[in-house]
Design a protein around this motif. Structure first.
Motif, short mmCIF file in Angstrom:
data_model
loop_
_atom_site.label_atom_id
_atom_site.label_comp_id
_atom_site.label_asym_id
_atom_site.label_seq_id
_atom_site.Cartn_x
_atom_site.Cartn_y
_atom_site.Cartn_z
N ASP A 125 17.38 22.46 12.39
CA ASP A 125 18.41 23.02 13.27
C ASP A 125 19.55 23.63 12.45
OD1 ASP A 125 19.71 20.77 12.30
OD2 ASP A 125 19.32 19.61 14.11
N SER A 126 19.21 24.19 11.29
CA SER A 126 20.24 24.70 10.40
C SER A 126 20.63 26.14 10.68
CB SER A 126 19.75 24.60 8.94
OG SER A 126 18.57 25.34 8.76
N GLY A 127 20.15 26.72 11.77
CA GLY A 127 20.58 28.08 12.09
C GLY A 127 19.51 29.08 11.74
N ARG A 128 19.79 29.94 10.77
CA ARG A 128 18.85 31.00 10.43
C ARG A 128 17.54 30.44 9.87
NH1 ARG A 128 22.14 34.32 6.32
NH2 ARG A 128 23.13 32.31 6.00
N THR A 129 16.45 31.11 10.20
CA THR A 129 15.14 30.68 9.74
C THR A 129 14.93 31.11 8.29
OG1 THR A 129 14.26 30.89 11.97
CG2 THR A 129 12.67 30.83 10.17
N LEU A 130 14.38 30.20 7.50
CA LEU A 130 14.10 30.50 6.11
C LEU A 130 12.77 31.21 5.97
CD1 LEU A 130 15.21 27.13 4.59
CD2 LEU A 130 15.90 29.33 3.64
N PRO A 131 12.70 32.22 5.10
CA PRO A 131 11.39 32.82 4.80
C PRO A 131 10.58 31.88 3.93
CG PRO A 131 13.06 33.76 3.38
CD PRO A 131 13.79 32.86 4.35
N ASP A 132 9.26 32.04 3.94
CA ASP A 132 8.42 31.21 3.09
C ASP A 132 8.78 31.39 1.62
OD1 ASP A 132 7.08 30.21 5.24
OD2 ASP A 132 5.38 31.58 5.07
N ARG A 133 9.09 32.63 1.26
CA ARG A 133 9.47 32.94 -0.12
C ARG A 133 10.80 33.66 -0.11
NH1 ARG A 133 4.08 33.28 0.41
NH2 ARG A 133 2.79 32.18 -1.13
N VAL A 134 11.79 33.08 -0.79
CA VAL A 134 13.11 33.68 -0.87
C VAL A 134 13.11 34.67 -2.03
CG1 VAL A 134 15.57 33.22 -1.22
CG2 VAL A 134 14.15 31.57 0.04
#
Length: 413
Positions: free
Chosen positions: A48-57
């Motif tokens: 629930d941290s807000g923006r979705t993380l991509p698999d690879r940054v």
């Protein structure tokens, strides 16, 4: 007995670099592993941290990843002393760290993990490298190129800093979606930098999911990181976070940021005896919702102008001291990206729980130190003790496949 000084900035020589590094990298398998695995199960079910993380940054860019990147679930922080004997050795170290960070961030698994993994597991991995003031001594000819505000982290009045947990030539922040990913990166770095680095201190950390939603909670039960600068605003980031030309820093430092790391231990046995209504007054927020006292949602803004005498939110509440929300104090805000740690029990049978505080800013004197002065002897200080960490400067990002960490700095020599 109080220990108010951080001690000598350089660590005493312990065992050889590789044995010490591997011993440091293996630490997670002990006291922290059980706690991390339990937290992983809960956290993986719903972030629930807000923006979705991509698999690879993405690794390349003007700024390093891992600062404005949305927080991953797990993190590892470590300080190191550089064992390279000359400028050529330092360049080799930086090039090696760049190469391995580039490869690992792209999703290629370290050698020790390749056989065990059935298939590659995306970890949203970021590896963020900072340099400490001690790197700019006379070993590598860097003394004339130090960032303006970089120095050893001082001991503030409420600190009890332990020298073995402070400072370092380099800082490494590793963040990912699984706890083992952090250890695999450290093992990889240990192999590839053999003889060039010696570990100084380390802390593995993680996010506690806020149930049912909202900002993550710390081990004192309150939500953390509710209010931060707008990382989507270029104007705000250039005013509060990134080093820009008006800052008067060396040219090589443009695009970097100052990192303040603080290992903060919570005295939970003492805290747990405090009634909830008193805890809320100490923080200035409702414990359940995270809302400022008198509010309903964690995103509600406290209105101090309508509460000039602190009848709703006490004048010495943590949130009121940290961010008074005045035009005069607005430039002291900075980006917080903190994590929890759990080291089990100490030798006295007390729980060793706390926070790895990570703050990013344009000027640690104008920002972190100024906030720290406002927080001096606050009511919360009775229940927490900063014991380690350091000031570091996060190098500018690696621009492209031909670039490497610190390239502009070492080209100035």
């Amino acid at each position: 007995m109080r220990r108010d000084q951080a001690g000598d900035e350089r660590a005493p020589v312990r065992d050889d670099g590789r044995r010490g590094f591997l011993k440091c990298a293996a630490g997670l398998a002990g006291v922290a592993a059980a706690g991390l695995s339990r937290e992983a199960t809960a956290a993986d079910r719903g972030r629930d941290s807000g923006r979705t993380l991509p698999d690879r940054v993405p690794f390349h860019g003007r700024h390093q990843a891992g600062i404005v990147t949305p927080q991953q679930l797990f993190a590892g922080f470590a300080g190191f002393d550089v064992l390279a004997e000359n400028r050529e050795g330092l360049e080799k170290l930086f090039r090696t760290l760049t190469h391995r960070s580039r490869v690992l961030a792209a999703g290629v698994k370290p050698r020790d993990e390749q056989v065990a993994a059935e298939e590659p597991t995306p970890d949203s991995l970021t590896i963020t490298l900072g340099v400490g003031a001690s790197l700019f001594d006379d070993r590598f000819g860097l003394s004339g190129h130090k960032p303006r505000h970089l120095k050893a982290m001082p001991a503030f009045p409420d600190d009890r800093l332990e020298p073995a947990r402070c400072h370092g030539d380099l800082s490494l922040q590793i963040c990912g979606q699984h706890p083992d990913a952090i250890v695999h990166v450290l093992r990889d770095v240990a192999r590839e930098t053999d003889g060039l680095l010696r570990p100084r201190w380390r802390s593995d950390a993680f996010l506690n999911p806020s149930r049912p939603s909202g900002s993550p909670r710390t081990f004192v039960g309150f939500k953390d990181g509710i209010v931060n600068p707008d990382t989507e605003s270029t104007r705000e980031m250039d005013r509060l976070l990134w080093v820009t030309p008006p800052c008067g820093e060396p040219d090589w430092a443009l695009g970097g940021s100052y990192q303040v790391l603080r290992l903060i231990r919570f005295h939970v046995e003492k805290w747990d005896k405090v009634p909830v209504d008193r805890q809320e007054k100490i923080f200035g927020r409702h414990k359940a919702s995270g809302a400022p006292l008198g509010g309903k949602q964690e995103t509600d803004l406290p209105d101090y102008r309508r509460d000039p005498h602190g009848e709703i939110i006490p004048l010495d509440a943590h949130i009121r001291l940290a961010n008074p929300r005045t035009a005069k104090t607005d430039d002291s805000r900075f980006l917080r990206r903190s994590y929890n740690y759990n080291n089990g029990f100490d030798t006295h049978g007390r729980m060793d729980l706390g926070l790895v505080f990570a703050g990013y800013q344009q000027d640690p004197e104008r920002q972190f130190a100024t906030v720290q002065q406002r927080l001096e002897h606050e009511p919360l200080a009775e229940f927490i003790t900063p014991i380690g960490g350091g000031y570091f400067f996060v190098l500018p990002g690696v621009q492209d496949p031909d670039d490497w960490f610190g390239s502009q700095l070492l080209k100035k020599i």
